[in-house]
Every structure is written in C-alpha cells, then in structure tokens.
Design an enzyme around this catalytic site. Structure first.
Site, PDB file in Angstrom:
ATOM      1  N   TYR A  86     120.407  35.992 -56.348  1.00  0.00           N
ATOM      2  CA  TYR A  86     119.573  35.784 -57.257  1.00  0.00           C
ATOM      3  C   TYR A  86     119.168  35.996 -58.711  1.00  0.00           C
ATOM      4  O   TYR A  86     118.875  36.934 -59.695  1.00  0.00           O
ATOM      5  CB  TYR A  86     118.570  36.208 -56.864  1.00  0.00           C
ATOM      6  CG  TYR A  86     117.665  34.951 -55.897  1.00  0.00           C
ATOM      7  CD1 TYR A  86     118.366  35.095 -54.631  1.00  0.00           C
ATOM      8  CD2 TYR A  86     116.319  35.088 -56.036  1.00  0.00           C
ATOM      9  CE1 TYR A  86     117.275  34.010 -53.659  1.00  0.00           C
ATOM     10  CE2 TYR A  86     115.532  34.336 -54.737  1.00  0.00           C
ATOM     11  CZ  TYR A  86     116.433  34.255 -53.842  1.00  0.00           C
ATOM     12  OH  TYR A  86     115.298  32.825 -52.317  1.00  0.00           O
TER      13      TYR A  86
ATOM     14  N   LYS B 151     128.276  38.271 -44.422  1.00  0.00           N
ATOM     15  CA  LYS B 151     129.437  36.484 -43.958  1.00  0.00           C
ATOM     16  C   LYS B 151     130.428  36.701 -44.511  1.00  0.00           C
ATOM     17  O   LYS B 151     130.770  36.232 -45.277  1.00  0.00           O
ATOM     18  CB  LYS B 151     128.110  35.353 -44.617  1.00  0.00           C
ATOM     19  CG  LYS B 151     128.983  34.473 -44.851  1.00  0.00           C
ATOM     20  CD  LYS B 151     128.752  34.269 -43.145  1.00  0.00           C
ATOM     21  CE  LYS B 151     129.394  32.443 -43.222  1.00  0.00           C
ATOM     22  NZ  LYS B 151     129.830  32.250 -41.244  1.00  0.00           N
TER      23      LYS B 151
ATOM     24  N   ASP C   9     124.980  33.355 -39.466  1.00  0.00           N
ATOM     25  CA  ASP C   9     124.996  32.221 -38.909  1.00  0.00           C
ATOM     26  C   ASP C   9     124.350  32.885 -37.370  1.00  0.00           C
ATOM     27  O   ASP C   9     123.529  32.682 -36.060  1.00  0.00           O
ATOM     28  CB  ASP C   9     126.229  31.681 -39.200  1.00  0.00           C
ATOM     29  CG  ASP C   9     126.769  32.711 -38.909  1.00  0.00           C
ATOM     30  OD1 ASP C   9     127.454  33.258 -38.643  1.00  0.00           O
ATOM     31  OD2 ASP C   9     128.175  31.664 -38.381  1.00  0.00           O
TER      32      ASP C   9
ATOM     33  N   ASP D 299     116.329  36.150 -47.488  1.00  0.00           N
ATOM     34  CA  ASP D 299     114.704  35.355 -47.365  1.00  0.00           C
ATOM     35  C   ASP D 299     114.468  34.196 -46.520  1.00  0.00           C
ATOM     36  O   ASP D 299     113.798  33.564 -45.963  1.00  0.00           O
ATOM     37  CB  ASP D 299     115.598  34.435 -48.638  1.00  0.00           C
ATOM     38  CG  ASP D 299     114.657  33.516 -48.744  1.00  0.00           C
ATOM     39  OD1 ASP D 299     113.019  33.340 -49.337  1.00  0.00           O
ATOM     40  OD2 ASP D 299     114.980  32.511 -49.321  1.00  0.00           O
TER      41      ASP D 299
ATOM     42  N   ASP E 112     111.771  33.898 -43.572  1.00  0.00           N
ATOM     43  CA  ASP E 112     111.421  33.139 -43.183  1.00  0.00           C
ATOM     44  C   ASP E 112     111.485  32.198 -41.540  1.00  0.00           C
ATOM     45  O   ASP E 112     110.420  32.201 -40.730  1.00  0.00           O
ATOM     46  CB  ASP E 112     111.676  31.959 -43.584  1.00  0.00           C
ATOM     47  CG  ASP E 112     110.322  31.347 -45.426  1.00  0.00           C
ATOM     48  OD1 ASP E 112     110.314  32.868 -45.323  1.00  0.00           O
ATOM     49  OD2 ASP E 112     110.442  30.124 -45.421  1.00  0.00           O
TER      50      ASP E 112
HETATM   51  C1  IPM Z   1     109.830  34.147 -50.748  1.00  0.00           C
HETATM   52  C2  IPM Z   1     109.987  32.978 -51.541  1.00  0.00           C
HETATM   53  C3  IPM Z   1     110.933  33.626 -53.208  1.00  0.00           C
HETATM   54  C4  IPM Z   1     111.778  33.397 -52.536  1.00  0.00           C
HETATM   55  C5  IPM Z   1     111.226  31.547 -53.311  1.00  0.00           C
HETATM   56  C6  IPM Z   1     109.104  31.118 -53.439  1.00  0.00           C
HETATM   57  C7  IPM Z   1     111.677  30.787 -54.632  1.00  0.00           C
HETATM   58  O1  IPM Z   1     110.640  31.889 -50.356  1.00  0.00           O
HETATM   59  O2  IPM Z   1     109.731  35.472 -51.516  1.00  0.00           O
HETATM   60  O3  IPM Z   1     110.865  34.703 -50.183  1.00  0.00           O
HETATM   61  O4  IPM Z   1     112.977  32.881 -52.397  1.00  0.00           O
HETATM   62  O5  IPM Z   1     112.021  34.883 -53.495  1.00  0.00           O
HETATM   63 MG    MG Z   2     111.527  33.297 -49.054  1.00  0.00          MG
END
Ligand code: IPM
Ligand code: MG
Length: 357
Positions: free
Chosen positions: A138, A189, A222, A246, A250
């Site tokens: 990022y 990785k 992975d 990230d 999720d």
């Molecule tokens: C998170 C979100 C963000 C990220 C998105 C909205 C870009 O997915 O905070 O995990 O990837 O940082």
């Molecule tokens: Mg995210």
C-alpha cells in the site's frame, strides 16, 4: 480530570448510523466515572463533502485532527465516487499522515454467533491480527506509462523498509507477549518474493531474540489460509504485511461468523498522533438508511479506543455488555437476528448501565 477529545468522522453509507450507535454506548460506559470527560466533535467529511468541494476533506484536515486524542471513523465508499478517490482522499491520508503503522484486528467468535466451521465455537478461535499499515503493498509507489497505448504499463511497487518492518514486528511480539498464550505467527511469502519478504523474515528472527518468552513460527500466506480454516485453535497472534493481512482479516472475520462484527484500530504506538478506530465492514449502501446496520463492530472498536486511551476497565465493561447482548440473541439480520440497530444499541447501553450500578 482526564478529558478525552474524540473526532468523529462517520462519512459514508451506514457510517453515520453505526457511529451514532457507538457514541451512545461509549457515553453509557464512561458515564460511570465522572472523572473521565469525553467530548465528541463531528466532521462531515466523506463522499458527500467530495461532491460539494471536490475533495474528501479540507486541505488542513490532518492539522485539525491533530488536536484530538482519537478518531472514531465510520466508513468510506460511495457507489458514484471511484473507490480509489474515497480511500486515498480520506482514510489512507489519515493512516499514513499520522503514521498509524500498526493496524490491530482482533477476531473471535462472539456468543450467539456461529462460525461456518464445523465444530468450532466460542473460545476455539481467538486471534489478534497485526497488519503493517504504513508501507508494503500500500506504499502508493508506482505509476502508469504509455497510457491508453498498446504498450501501456502499470507498476505497483511494494516497499519494505528495515525501520518499517522492525517496528511492526516489535509491536506484534509485544501484543503476543501480553496475551496468555504468548504465541506469534509471522506470515510471509519469502519462497516466491525473494527481496522484501526475505528481509521481512530476517527481521522477524532478529526481533524474536528480544522476546524469549514468545513462541513464534512462520507461515507462507497461502498455507496460512488452510491453517486458519482447519486448525483455528492453533493460532493466537498473527503479523502480516499490509496486503496479506488485509486478505487474511476478511477470512478471519468470515470464519468467526461475520465480517459485520469485525473491528480495527489504526494505531500510532508512539502516541505522536491520534489513532483511529473503525469497523471493518465498509459503507454498505445496500442497507443504508434501513436502520438495520450491525453496530457491534463499532462497539468493539470503541472498546479498542478505550483501551488505547488507558481505560481498560471501561473497555472490558463495554465488551462484556456486547457479548451479553449477543448471547441473548439480540442481533441484527446479518448475523441471523431480527433486531434493528437501535434495539441492539439500547440493549447494550442497558447492559452497561446494569453493570454500572
Ligand atoms: C480494509 C479494507 C481496505 C483495505 C479497503 C477499503 C481498501 O478492505 O480496511 O481491510 O484494503 O485496506
Ligand atoms: Mg480489507
């Protein structure tokens, strides 16, 4: 008398609904001790502000925020504004401008919420994911050349610095050391990415030497998805790069039953700038204005904020109340309940008041 000044940026979609709920719960929890004064100042930045002013926040937005002790953030993203504008216009400038390099994402199965994993319930999955939040994938480095031509090229450069990696490793080892199991998994990785990721591994090794009490291991990202799914109880604290974490967070949210309850804290561990607390779920325009947004993630990140401000008892009281209300089944439809945002919020505030008395 400690006075805490909180900047609230509800922003887009369901952001204003969940932040309003979160403020109610925070006010209920701090009311117990009149010694602690909380004030909330609201900022109407976000996509609507962008449509009027051509930017997501004023030029001096960061300067304004500097005077606060913490930021309580809703969500950014609107169907009619490109995502990279909303994100790079508000949230990332705050994270990067305030060097909030540690992103902390606790995940556990709350009572009353079921994991999609067979045989896995409360207590079997209790993780803290520490995400590097200032560089890596990022970093924003890269560009486009030959735009629109057949030879067009786009580069997206991941930047890993010794300073950046060392500080996130140290922070993650500290969190691991503070938890009962004293266990850290370093996600990498380095088999495929031979430069930045190999340095990442080497620095993990170096920093580990400072924490002899912490047991640590290394997982390729992975293979990590497999371990999270098949052996969730084998994990405790996890550290990963910006993009790896990230993705894994999720997955973590889904495995714990719902991304709708997952919180996140963007922390400047050195305390030079305000840290920022937000739910992970995003703006959710499909349910905006319906009054059914799940406020639990915003409560949970509110508890992270209290903890960060040095109020661990208040943080625990808030989380106890949230868990109690979930256990009673007072939940929004996304996690299988039939309550609305207001009913969940009222129940949490009531549970807090019951504990206060
Ligand atoms: C998170 C979100 C963000 C990220 C998105 C909205 C870009 O997915 O905070 O995990 O990837 O940082
Ligand atoms: Mg995210």
């Amino acid at each position: 008398m400690p006075e805490f000044k909180i900047a609230s940026i509800p922003a887009d979609g369901i952001g204003p609904e969940v932040i309003a709920a979160g403020i109610k719960a925070l006010e209920a929890v701090v009311a117990r001790n009149p010694e602690n004064q909380f004030s909330f100042t609201h900022f109407n930045w976000g996509s609507d502000y962008y449509k009027q002013h051509g930017k997501m926040m004023p030029e001096d937005g960061l300067e304004t925020l500097k005077g606060f002790d913490a930021i309580y953030f809703g969500a950014v993203g609107a169907p009619d504004v490109p995502d990279h504008i909303t994100l790079w216009g508000l949230r990332l400038p705050i994270c990067q401008g305030f060097d909030q390099y540690a992103n902390v994402r606790p995940t556990k199965i709350l009572p009353g919420i079921s994991s999609p994993l067979r045989g896995v319930g409360v207590g079997d999955l209790d993780w803290v994911i520490v995400r590097e939040n200032s560089e890596g994938e990022y970093s924003g480095h890269g560009g486009r050349a030959h735009k629109g031509m057949p030879e067009e090229v786009g580069t997206e450069v991941a930047i890993f610095t010794r300073a950046g990696v060392s500080r996130i490793m140290r922070y993650a080892f500290q969190i691991a050391a503070s938890r009962p199991r004293k266990q850290l998994t370093v996600v990498t990785k380095s088999n495929a990415q031979r430069h930045g990721m190999v340095m990442w591994d080497e620095i993990a090794e170096e920093v580990a030497a400072e924490f002899p009490d912490v047991t640590w291991d290394k997982m390729l990202v992975d293979a990590m998805t497999v371990r999270m799914t098949l052996q969730p109880e084998s994990l405790d604290t996890i550290v990963a790069t910006n993009l790896h974490a990230d993705i894994l967070s999720d997955l973590a949210g889904a495995l714990a039953g719902s991304i709708g309850v997952a919180p996140t804290a963007n922390i400047d561990p050195e305390g030079r700038f305000p840290s920022m607390f937000e739910p992970i779920h995003g703006s959710a325009f499909d349910i905006t204005g319906k009054g059914i947004a799940n406020p639990v993630a915003t409560f949970w990140t509110g508890a992270q904020m209290l903890e960060h401000l040095g109020l661990p008892d208040e943080a625990a009281r808030l989380m106890d109340a949230v868990e109690e209300v979930c256990r009673e089944g007072i939940m929004t439809p996304d996690v299988g309940g039939d309550a609305n945002t207001e009913q969940v919020t009222d129940a949490v505030c009531e549970a807090i008041r019951a504990k206060n008395s």
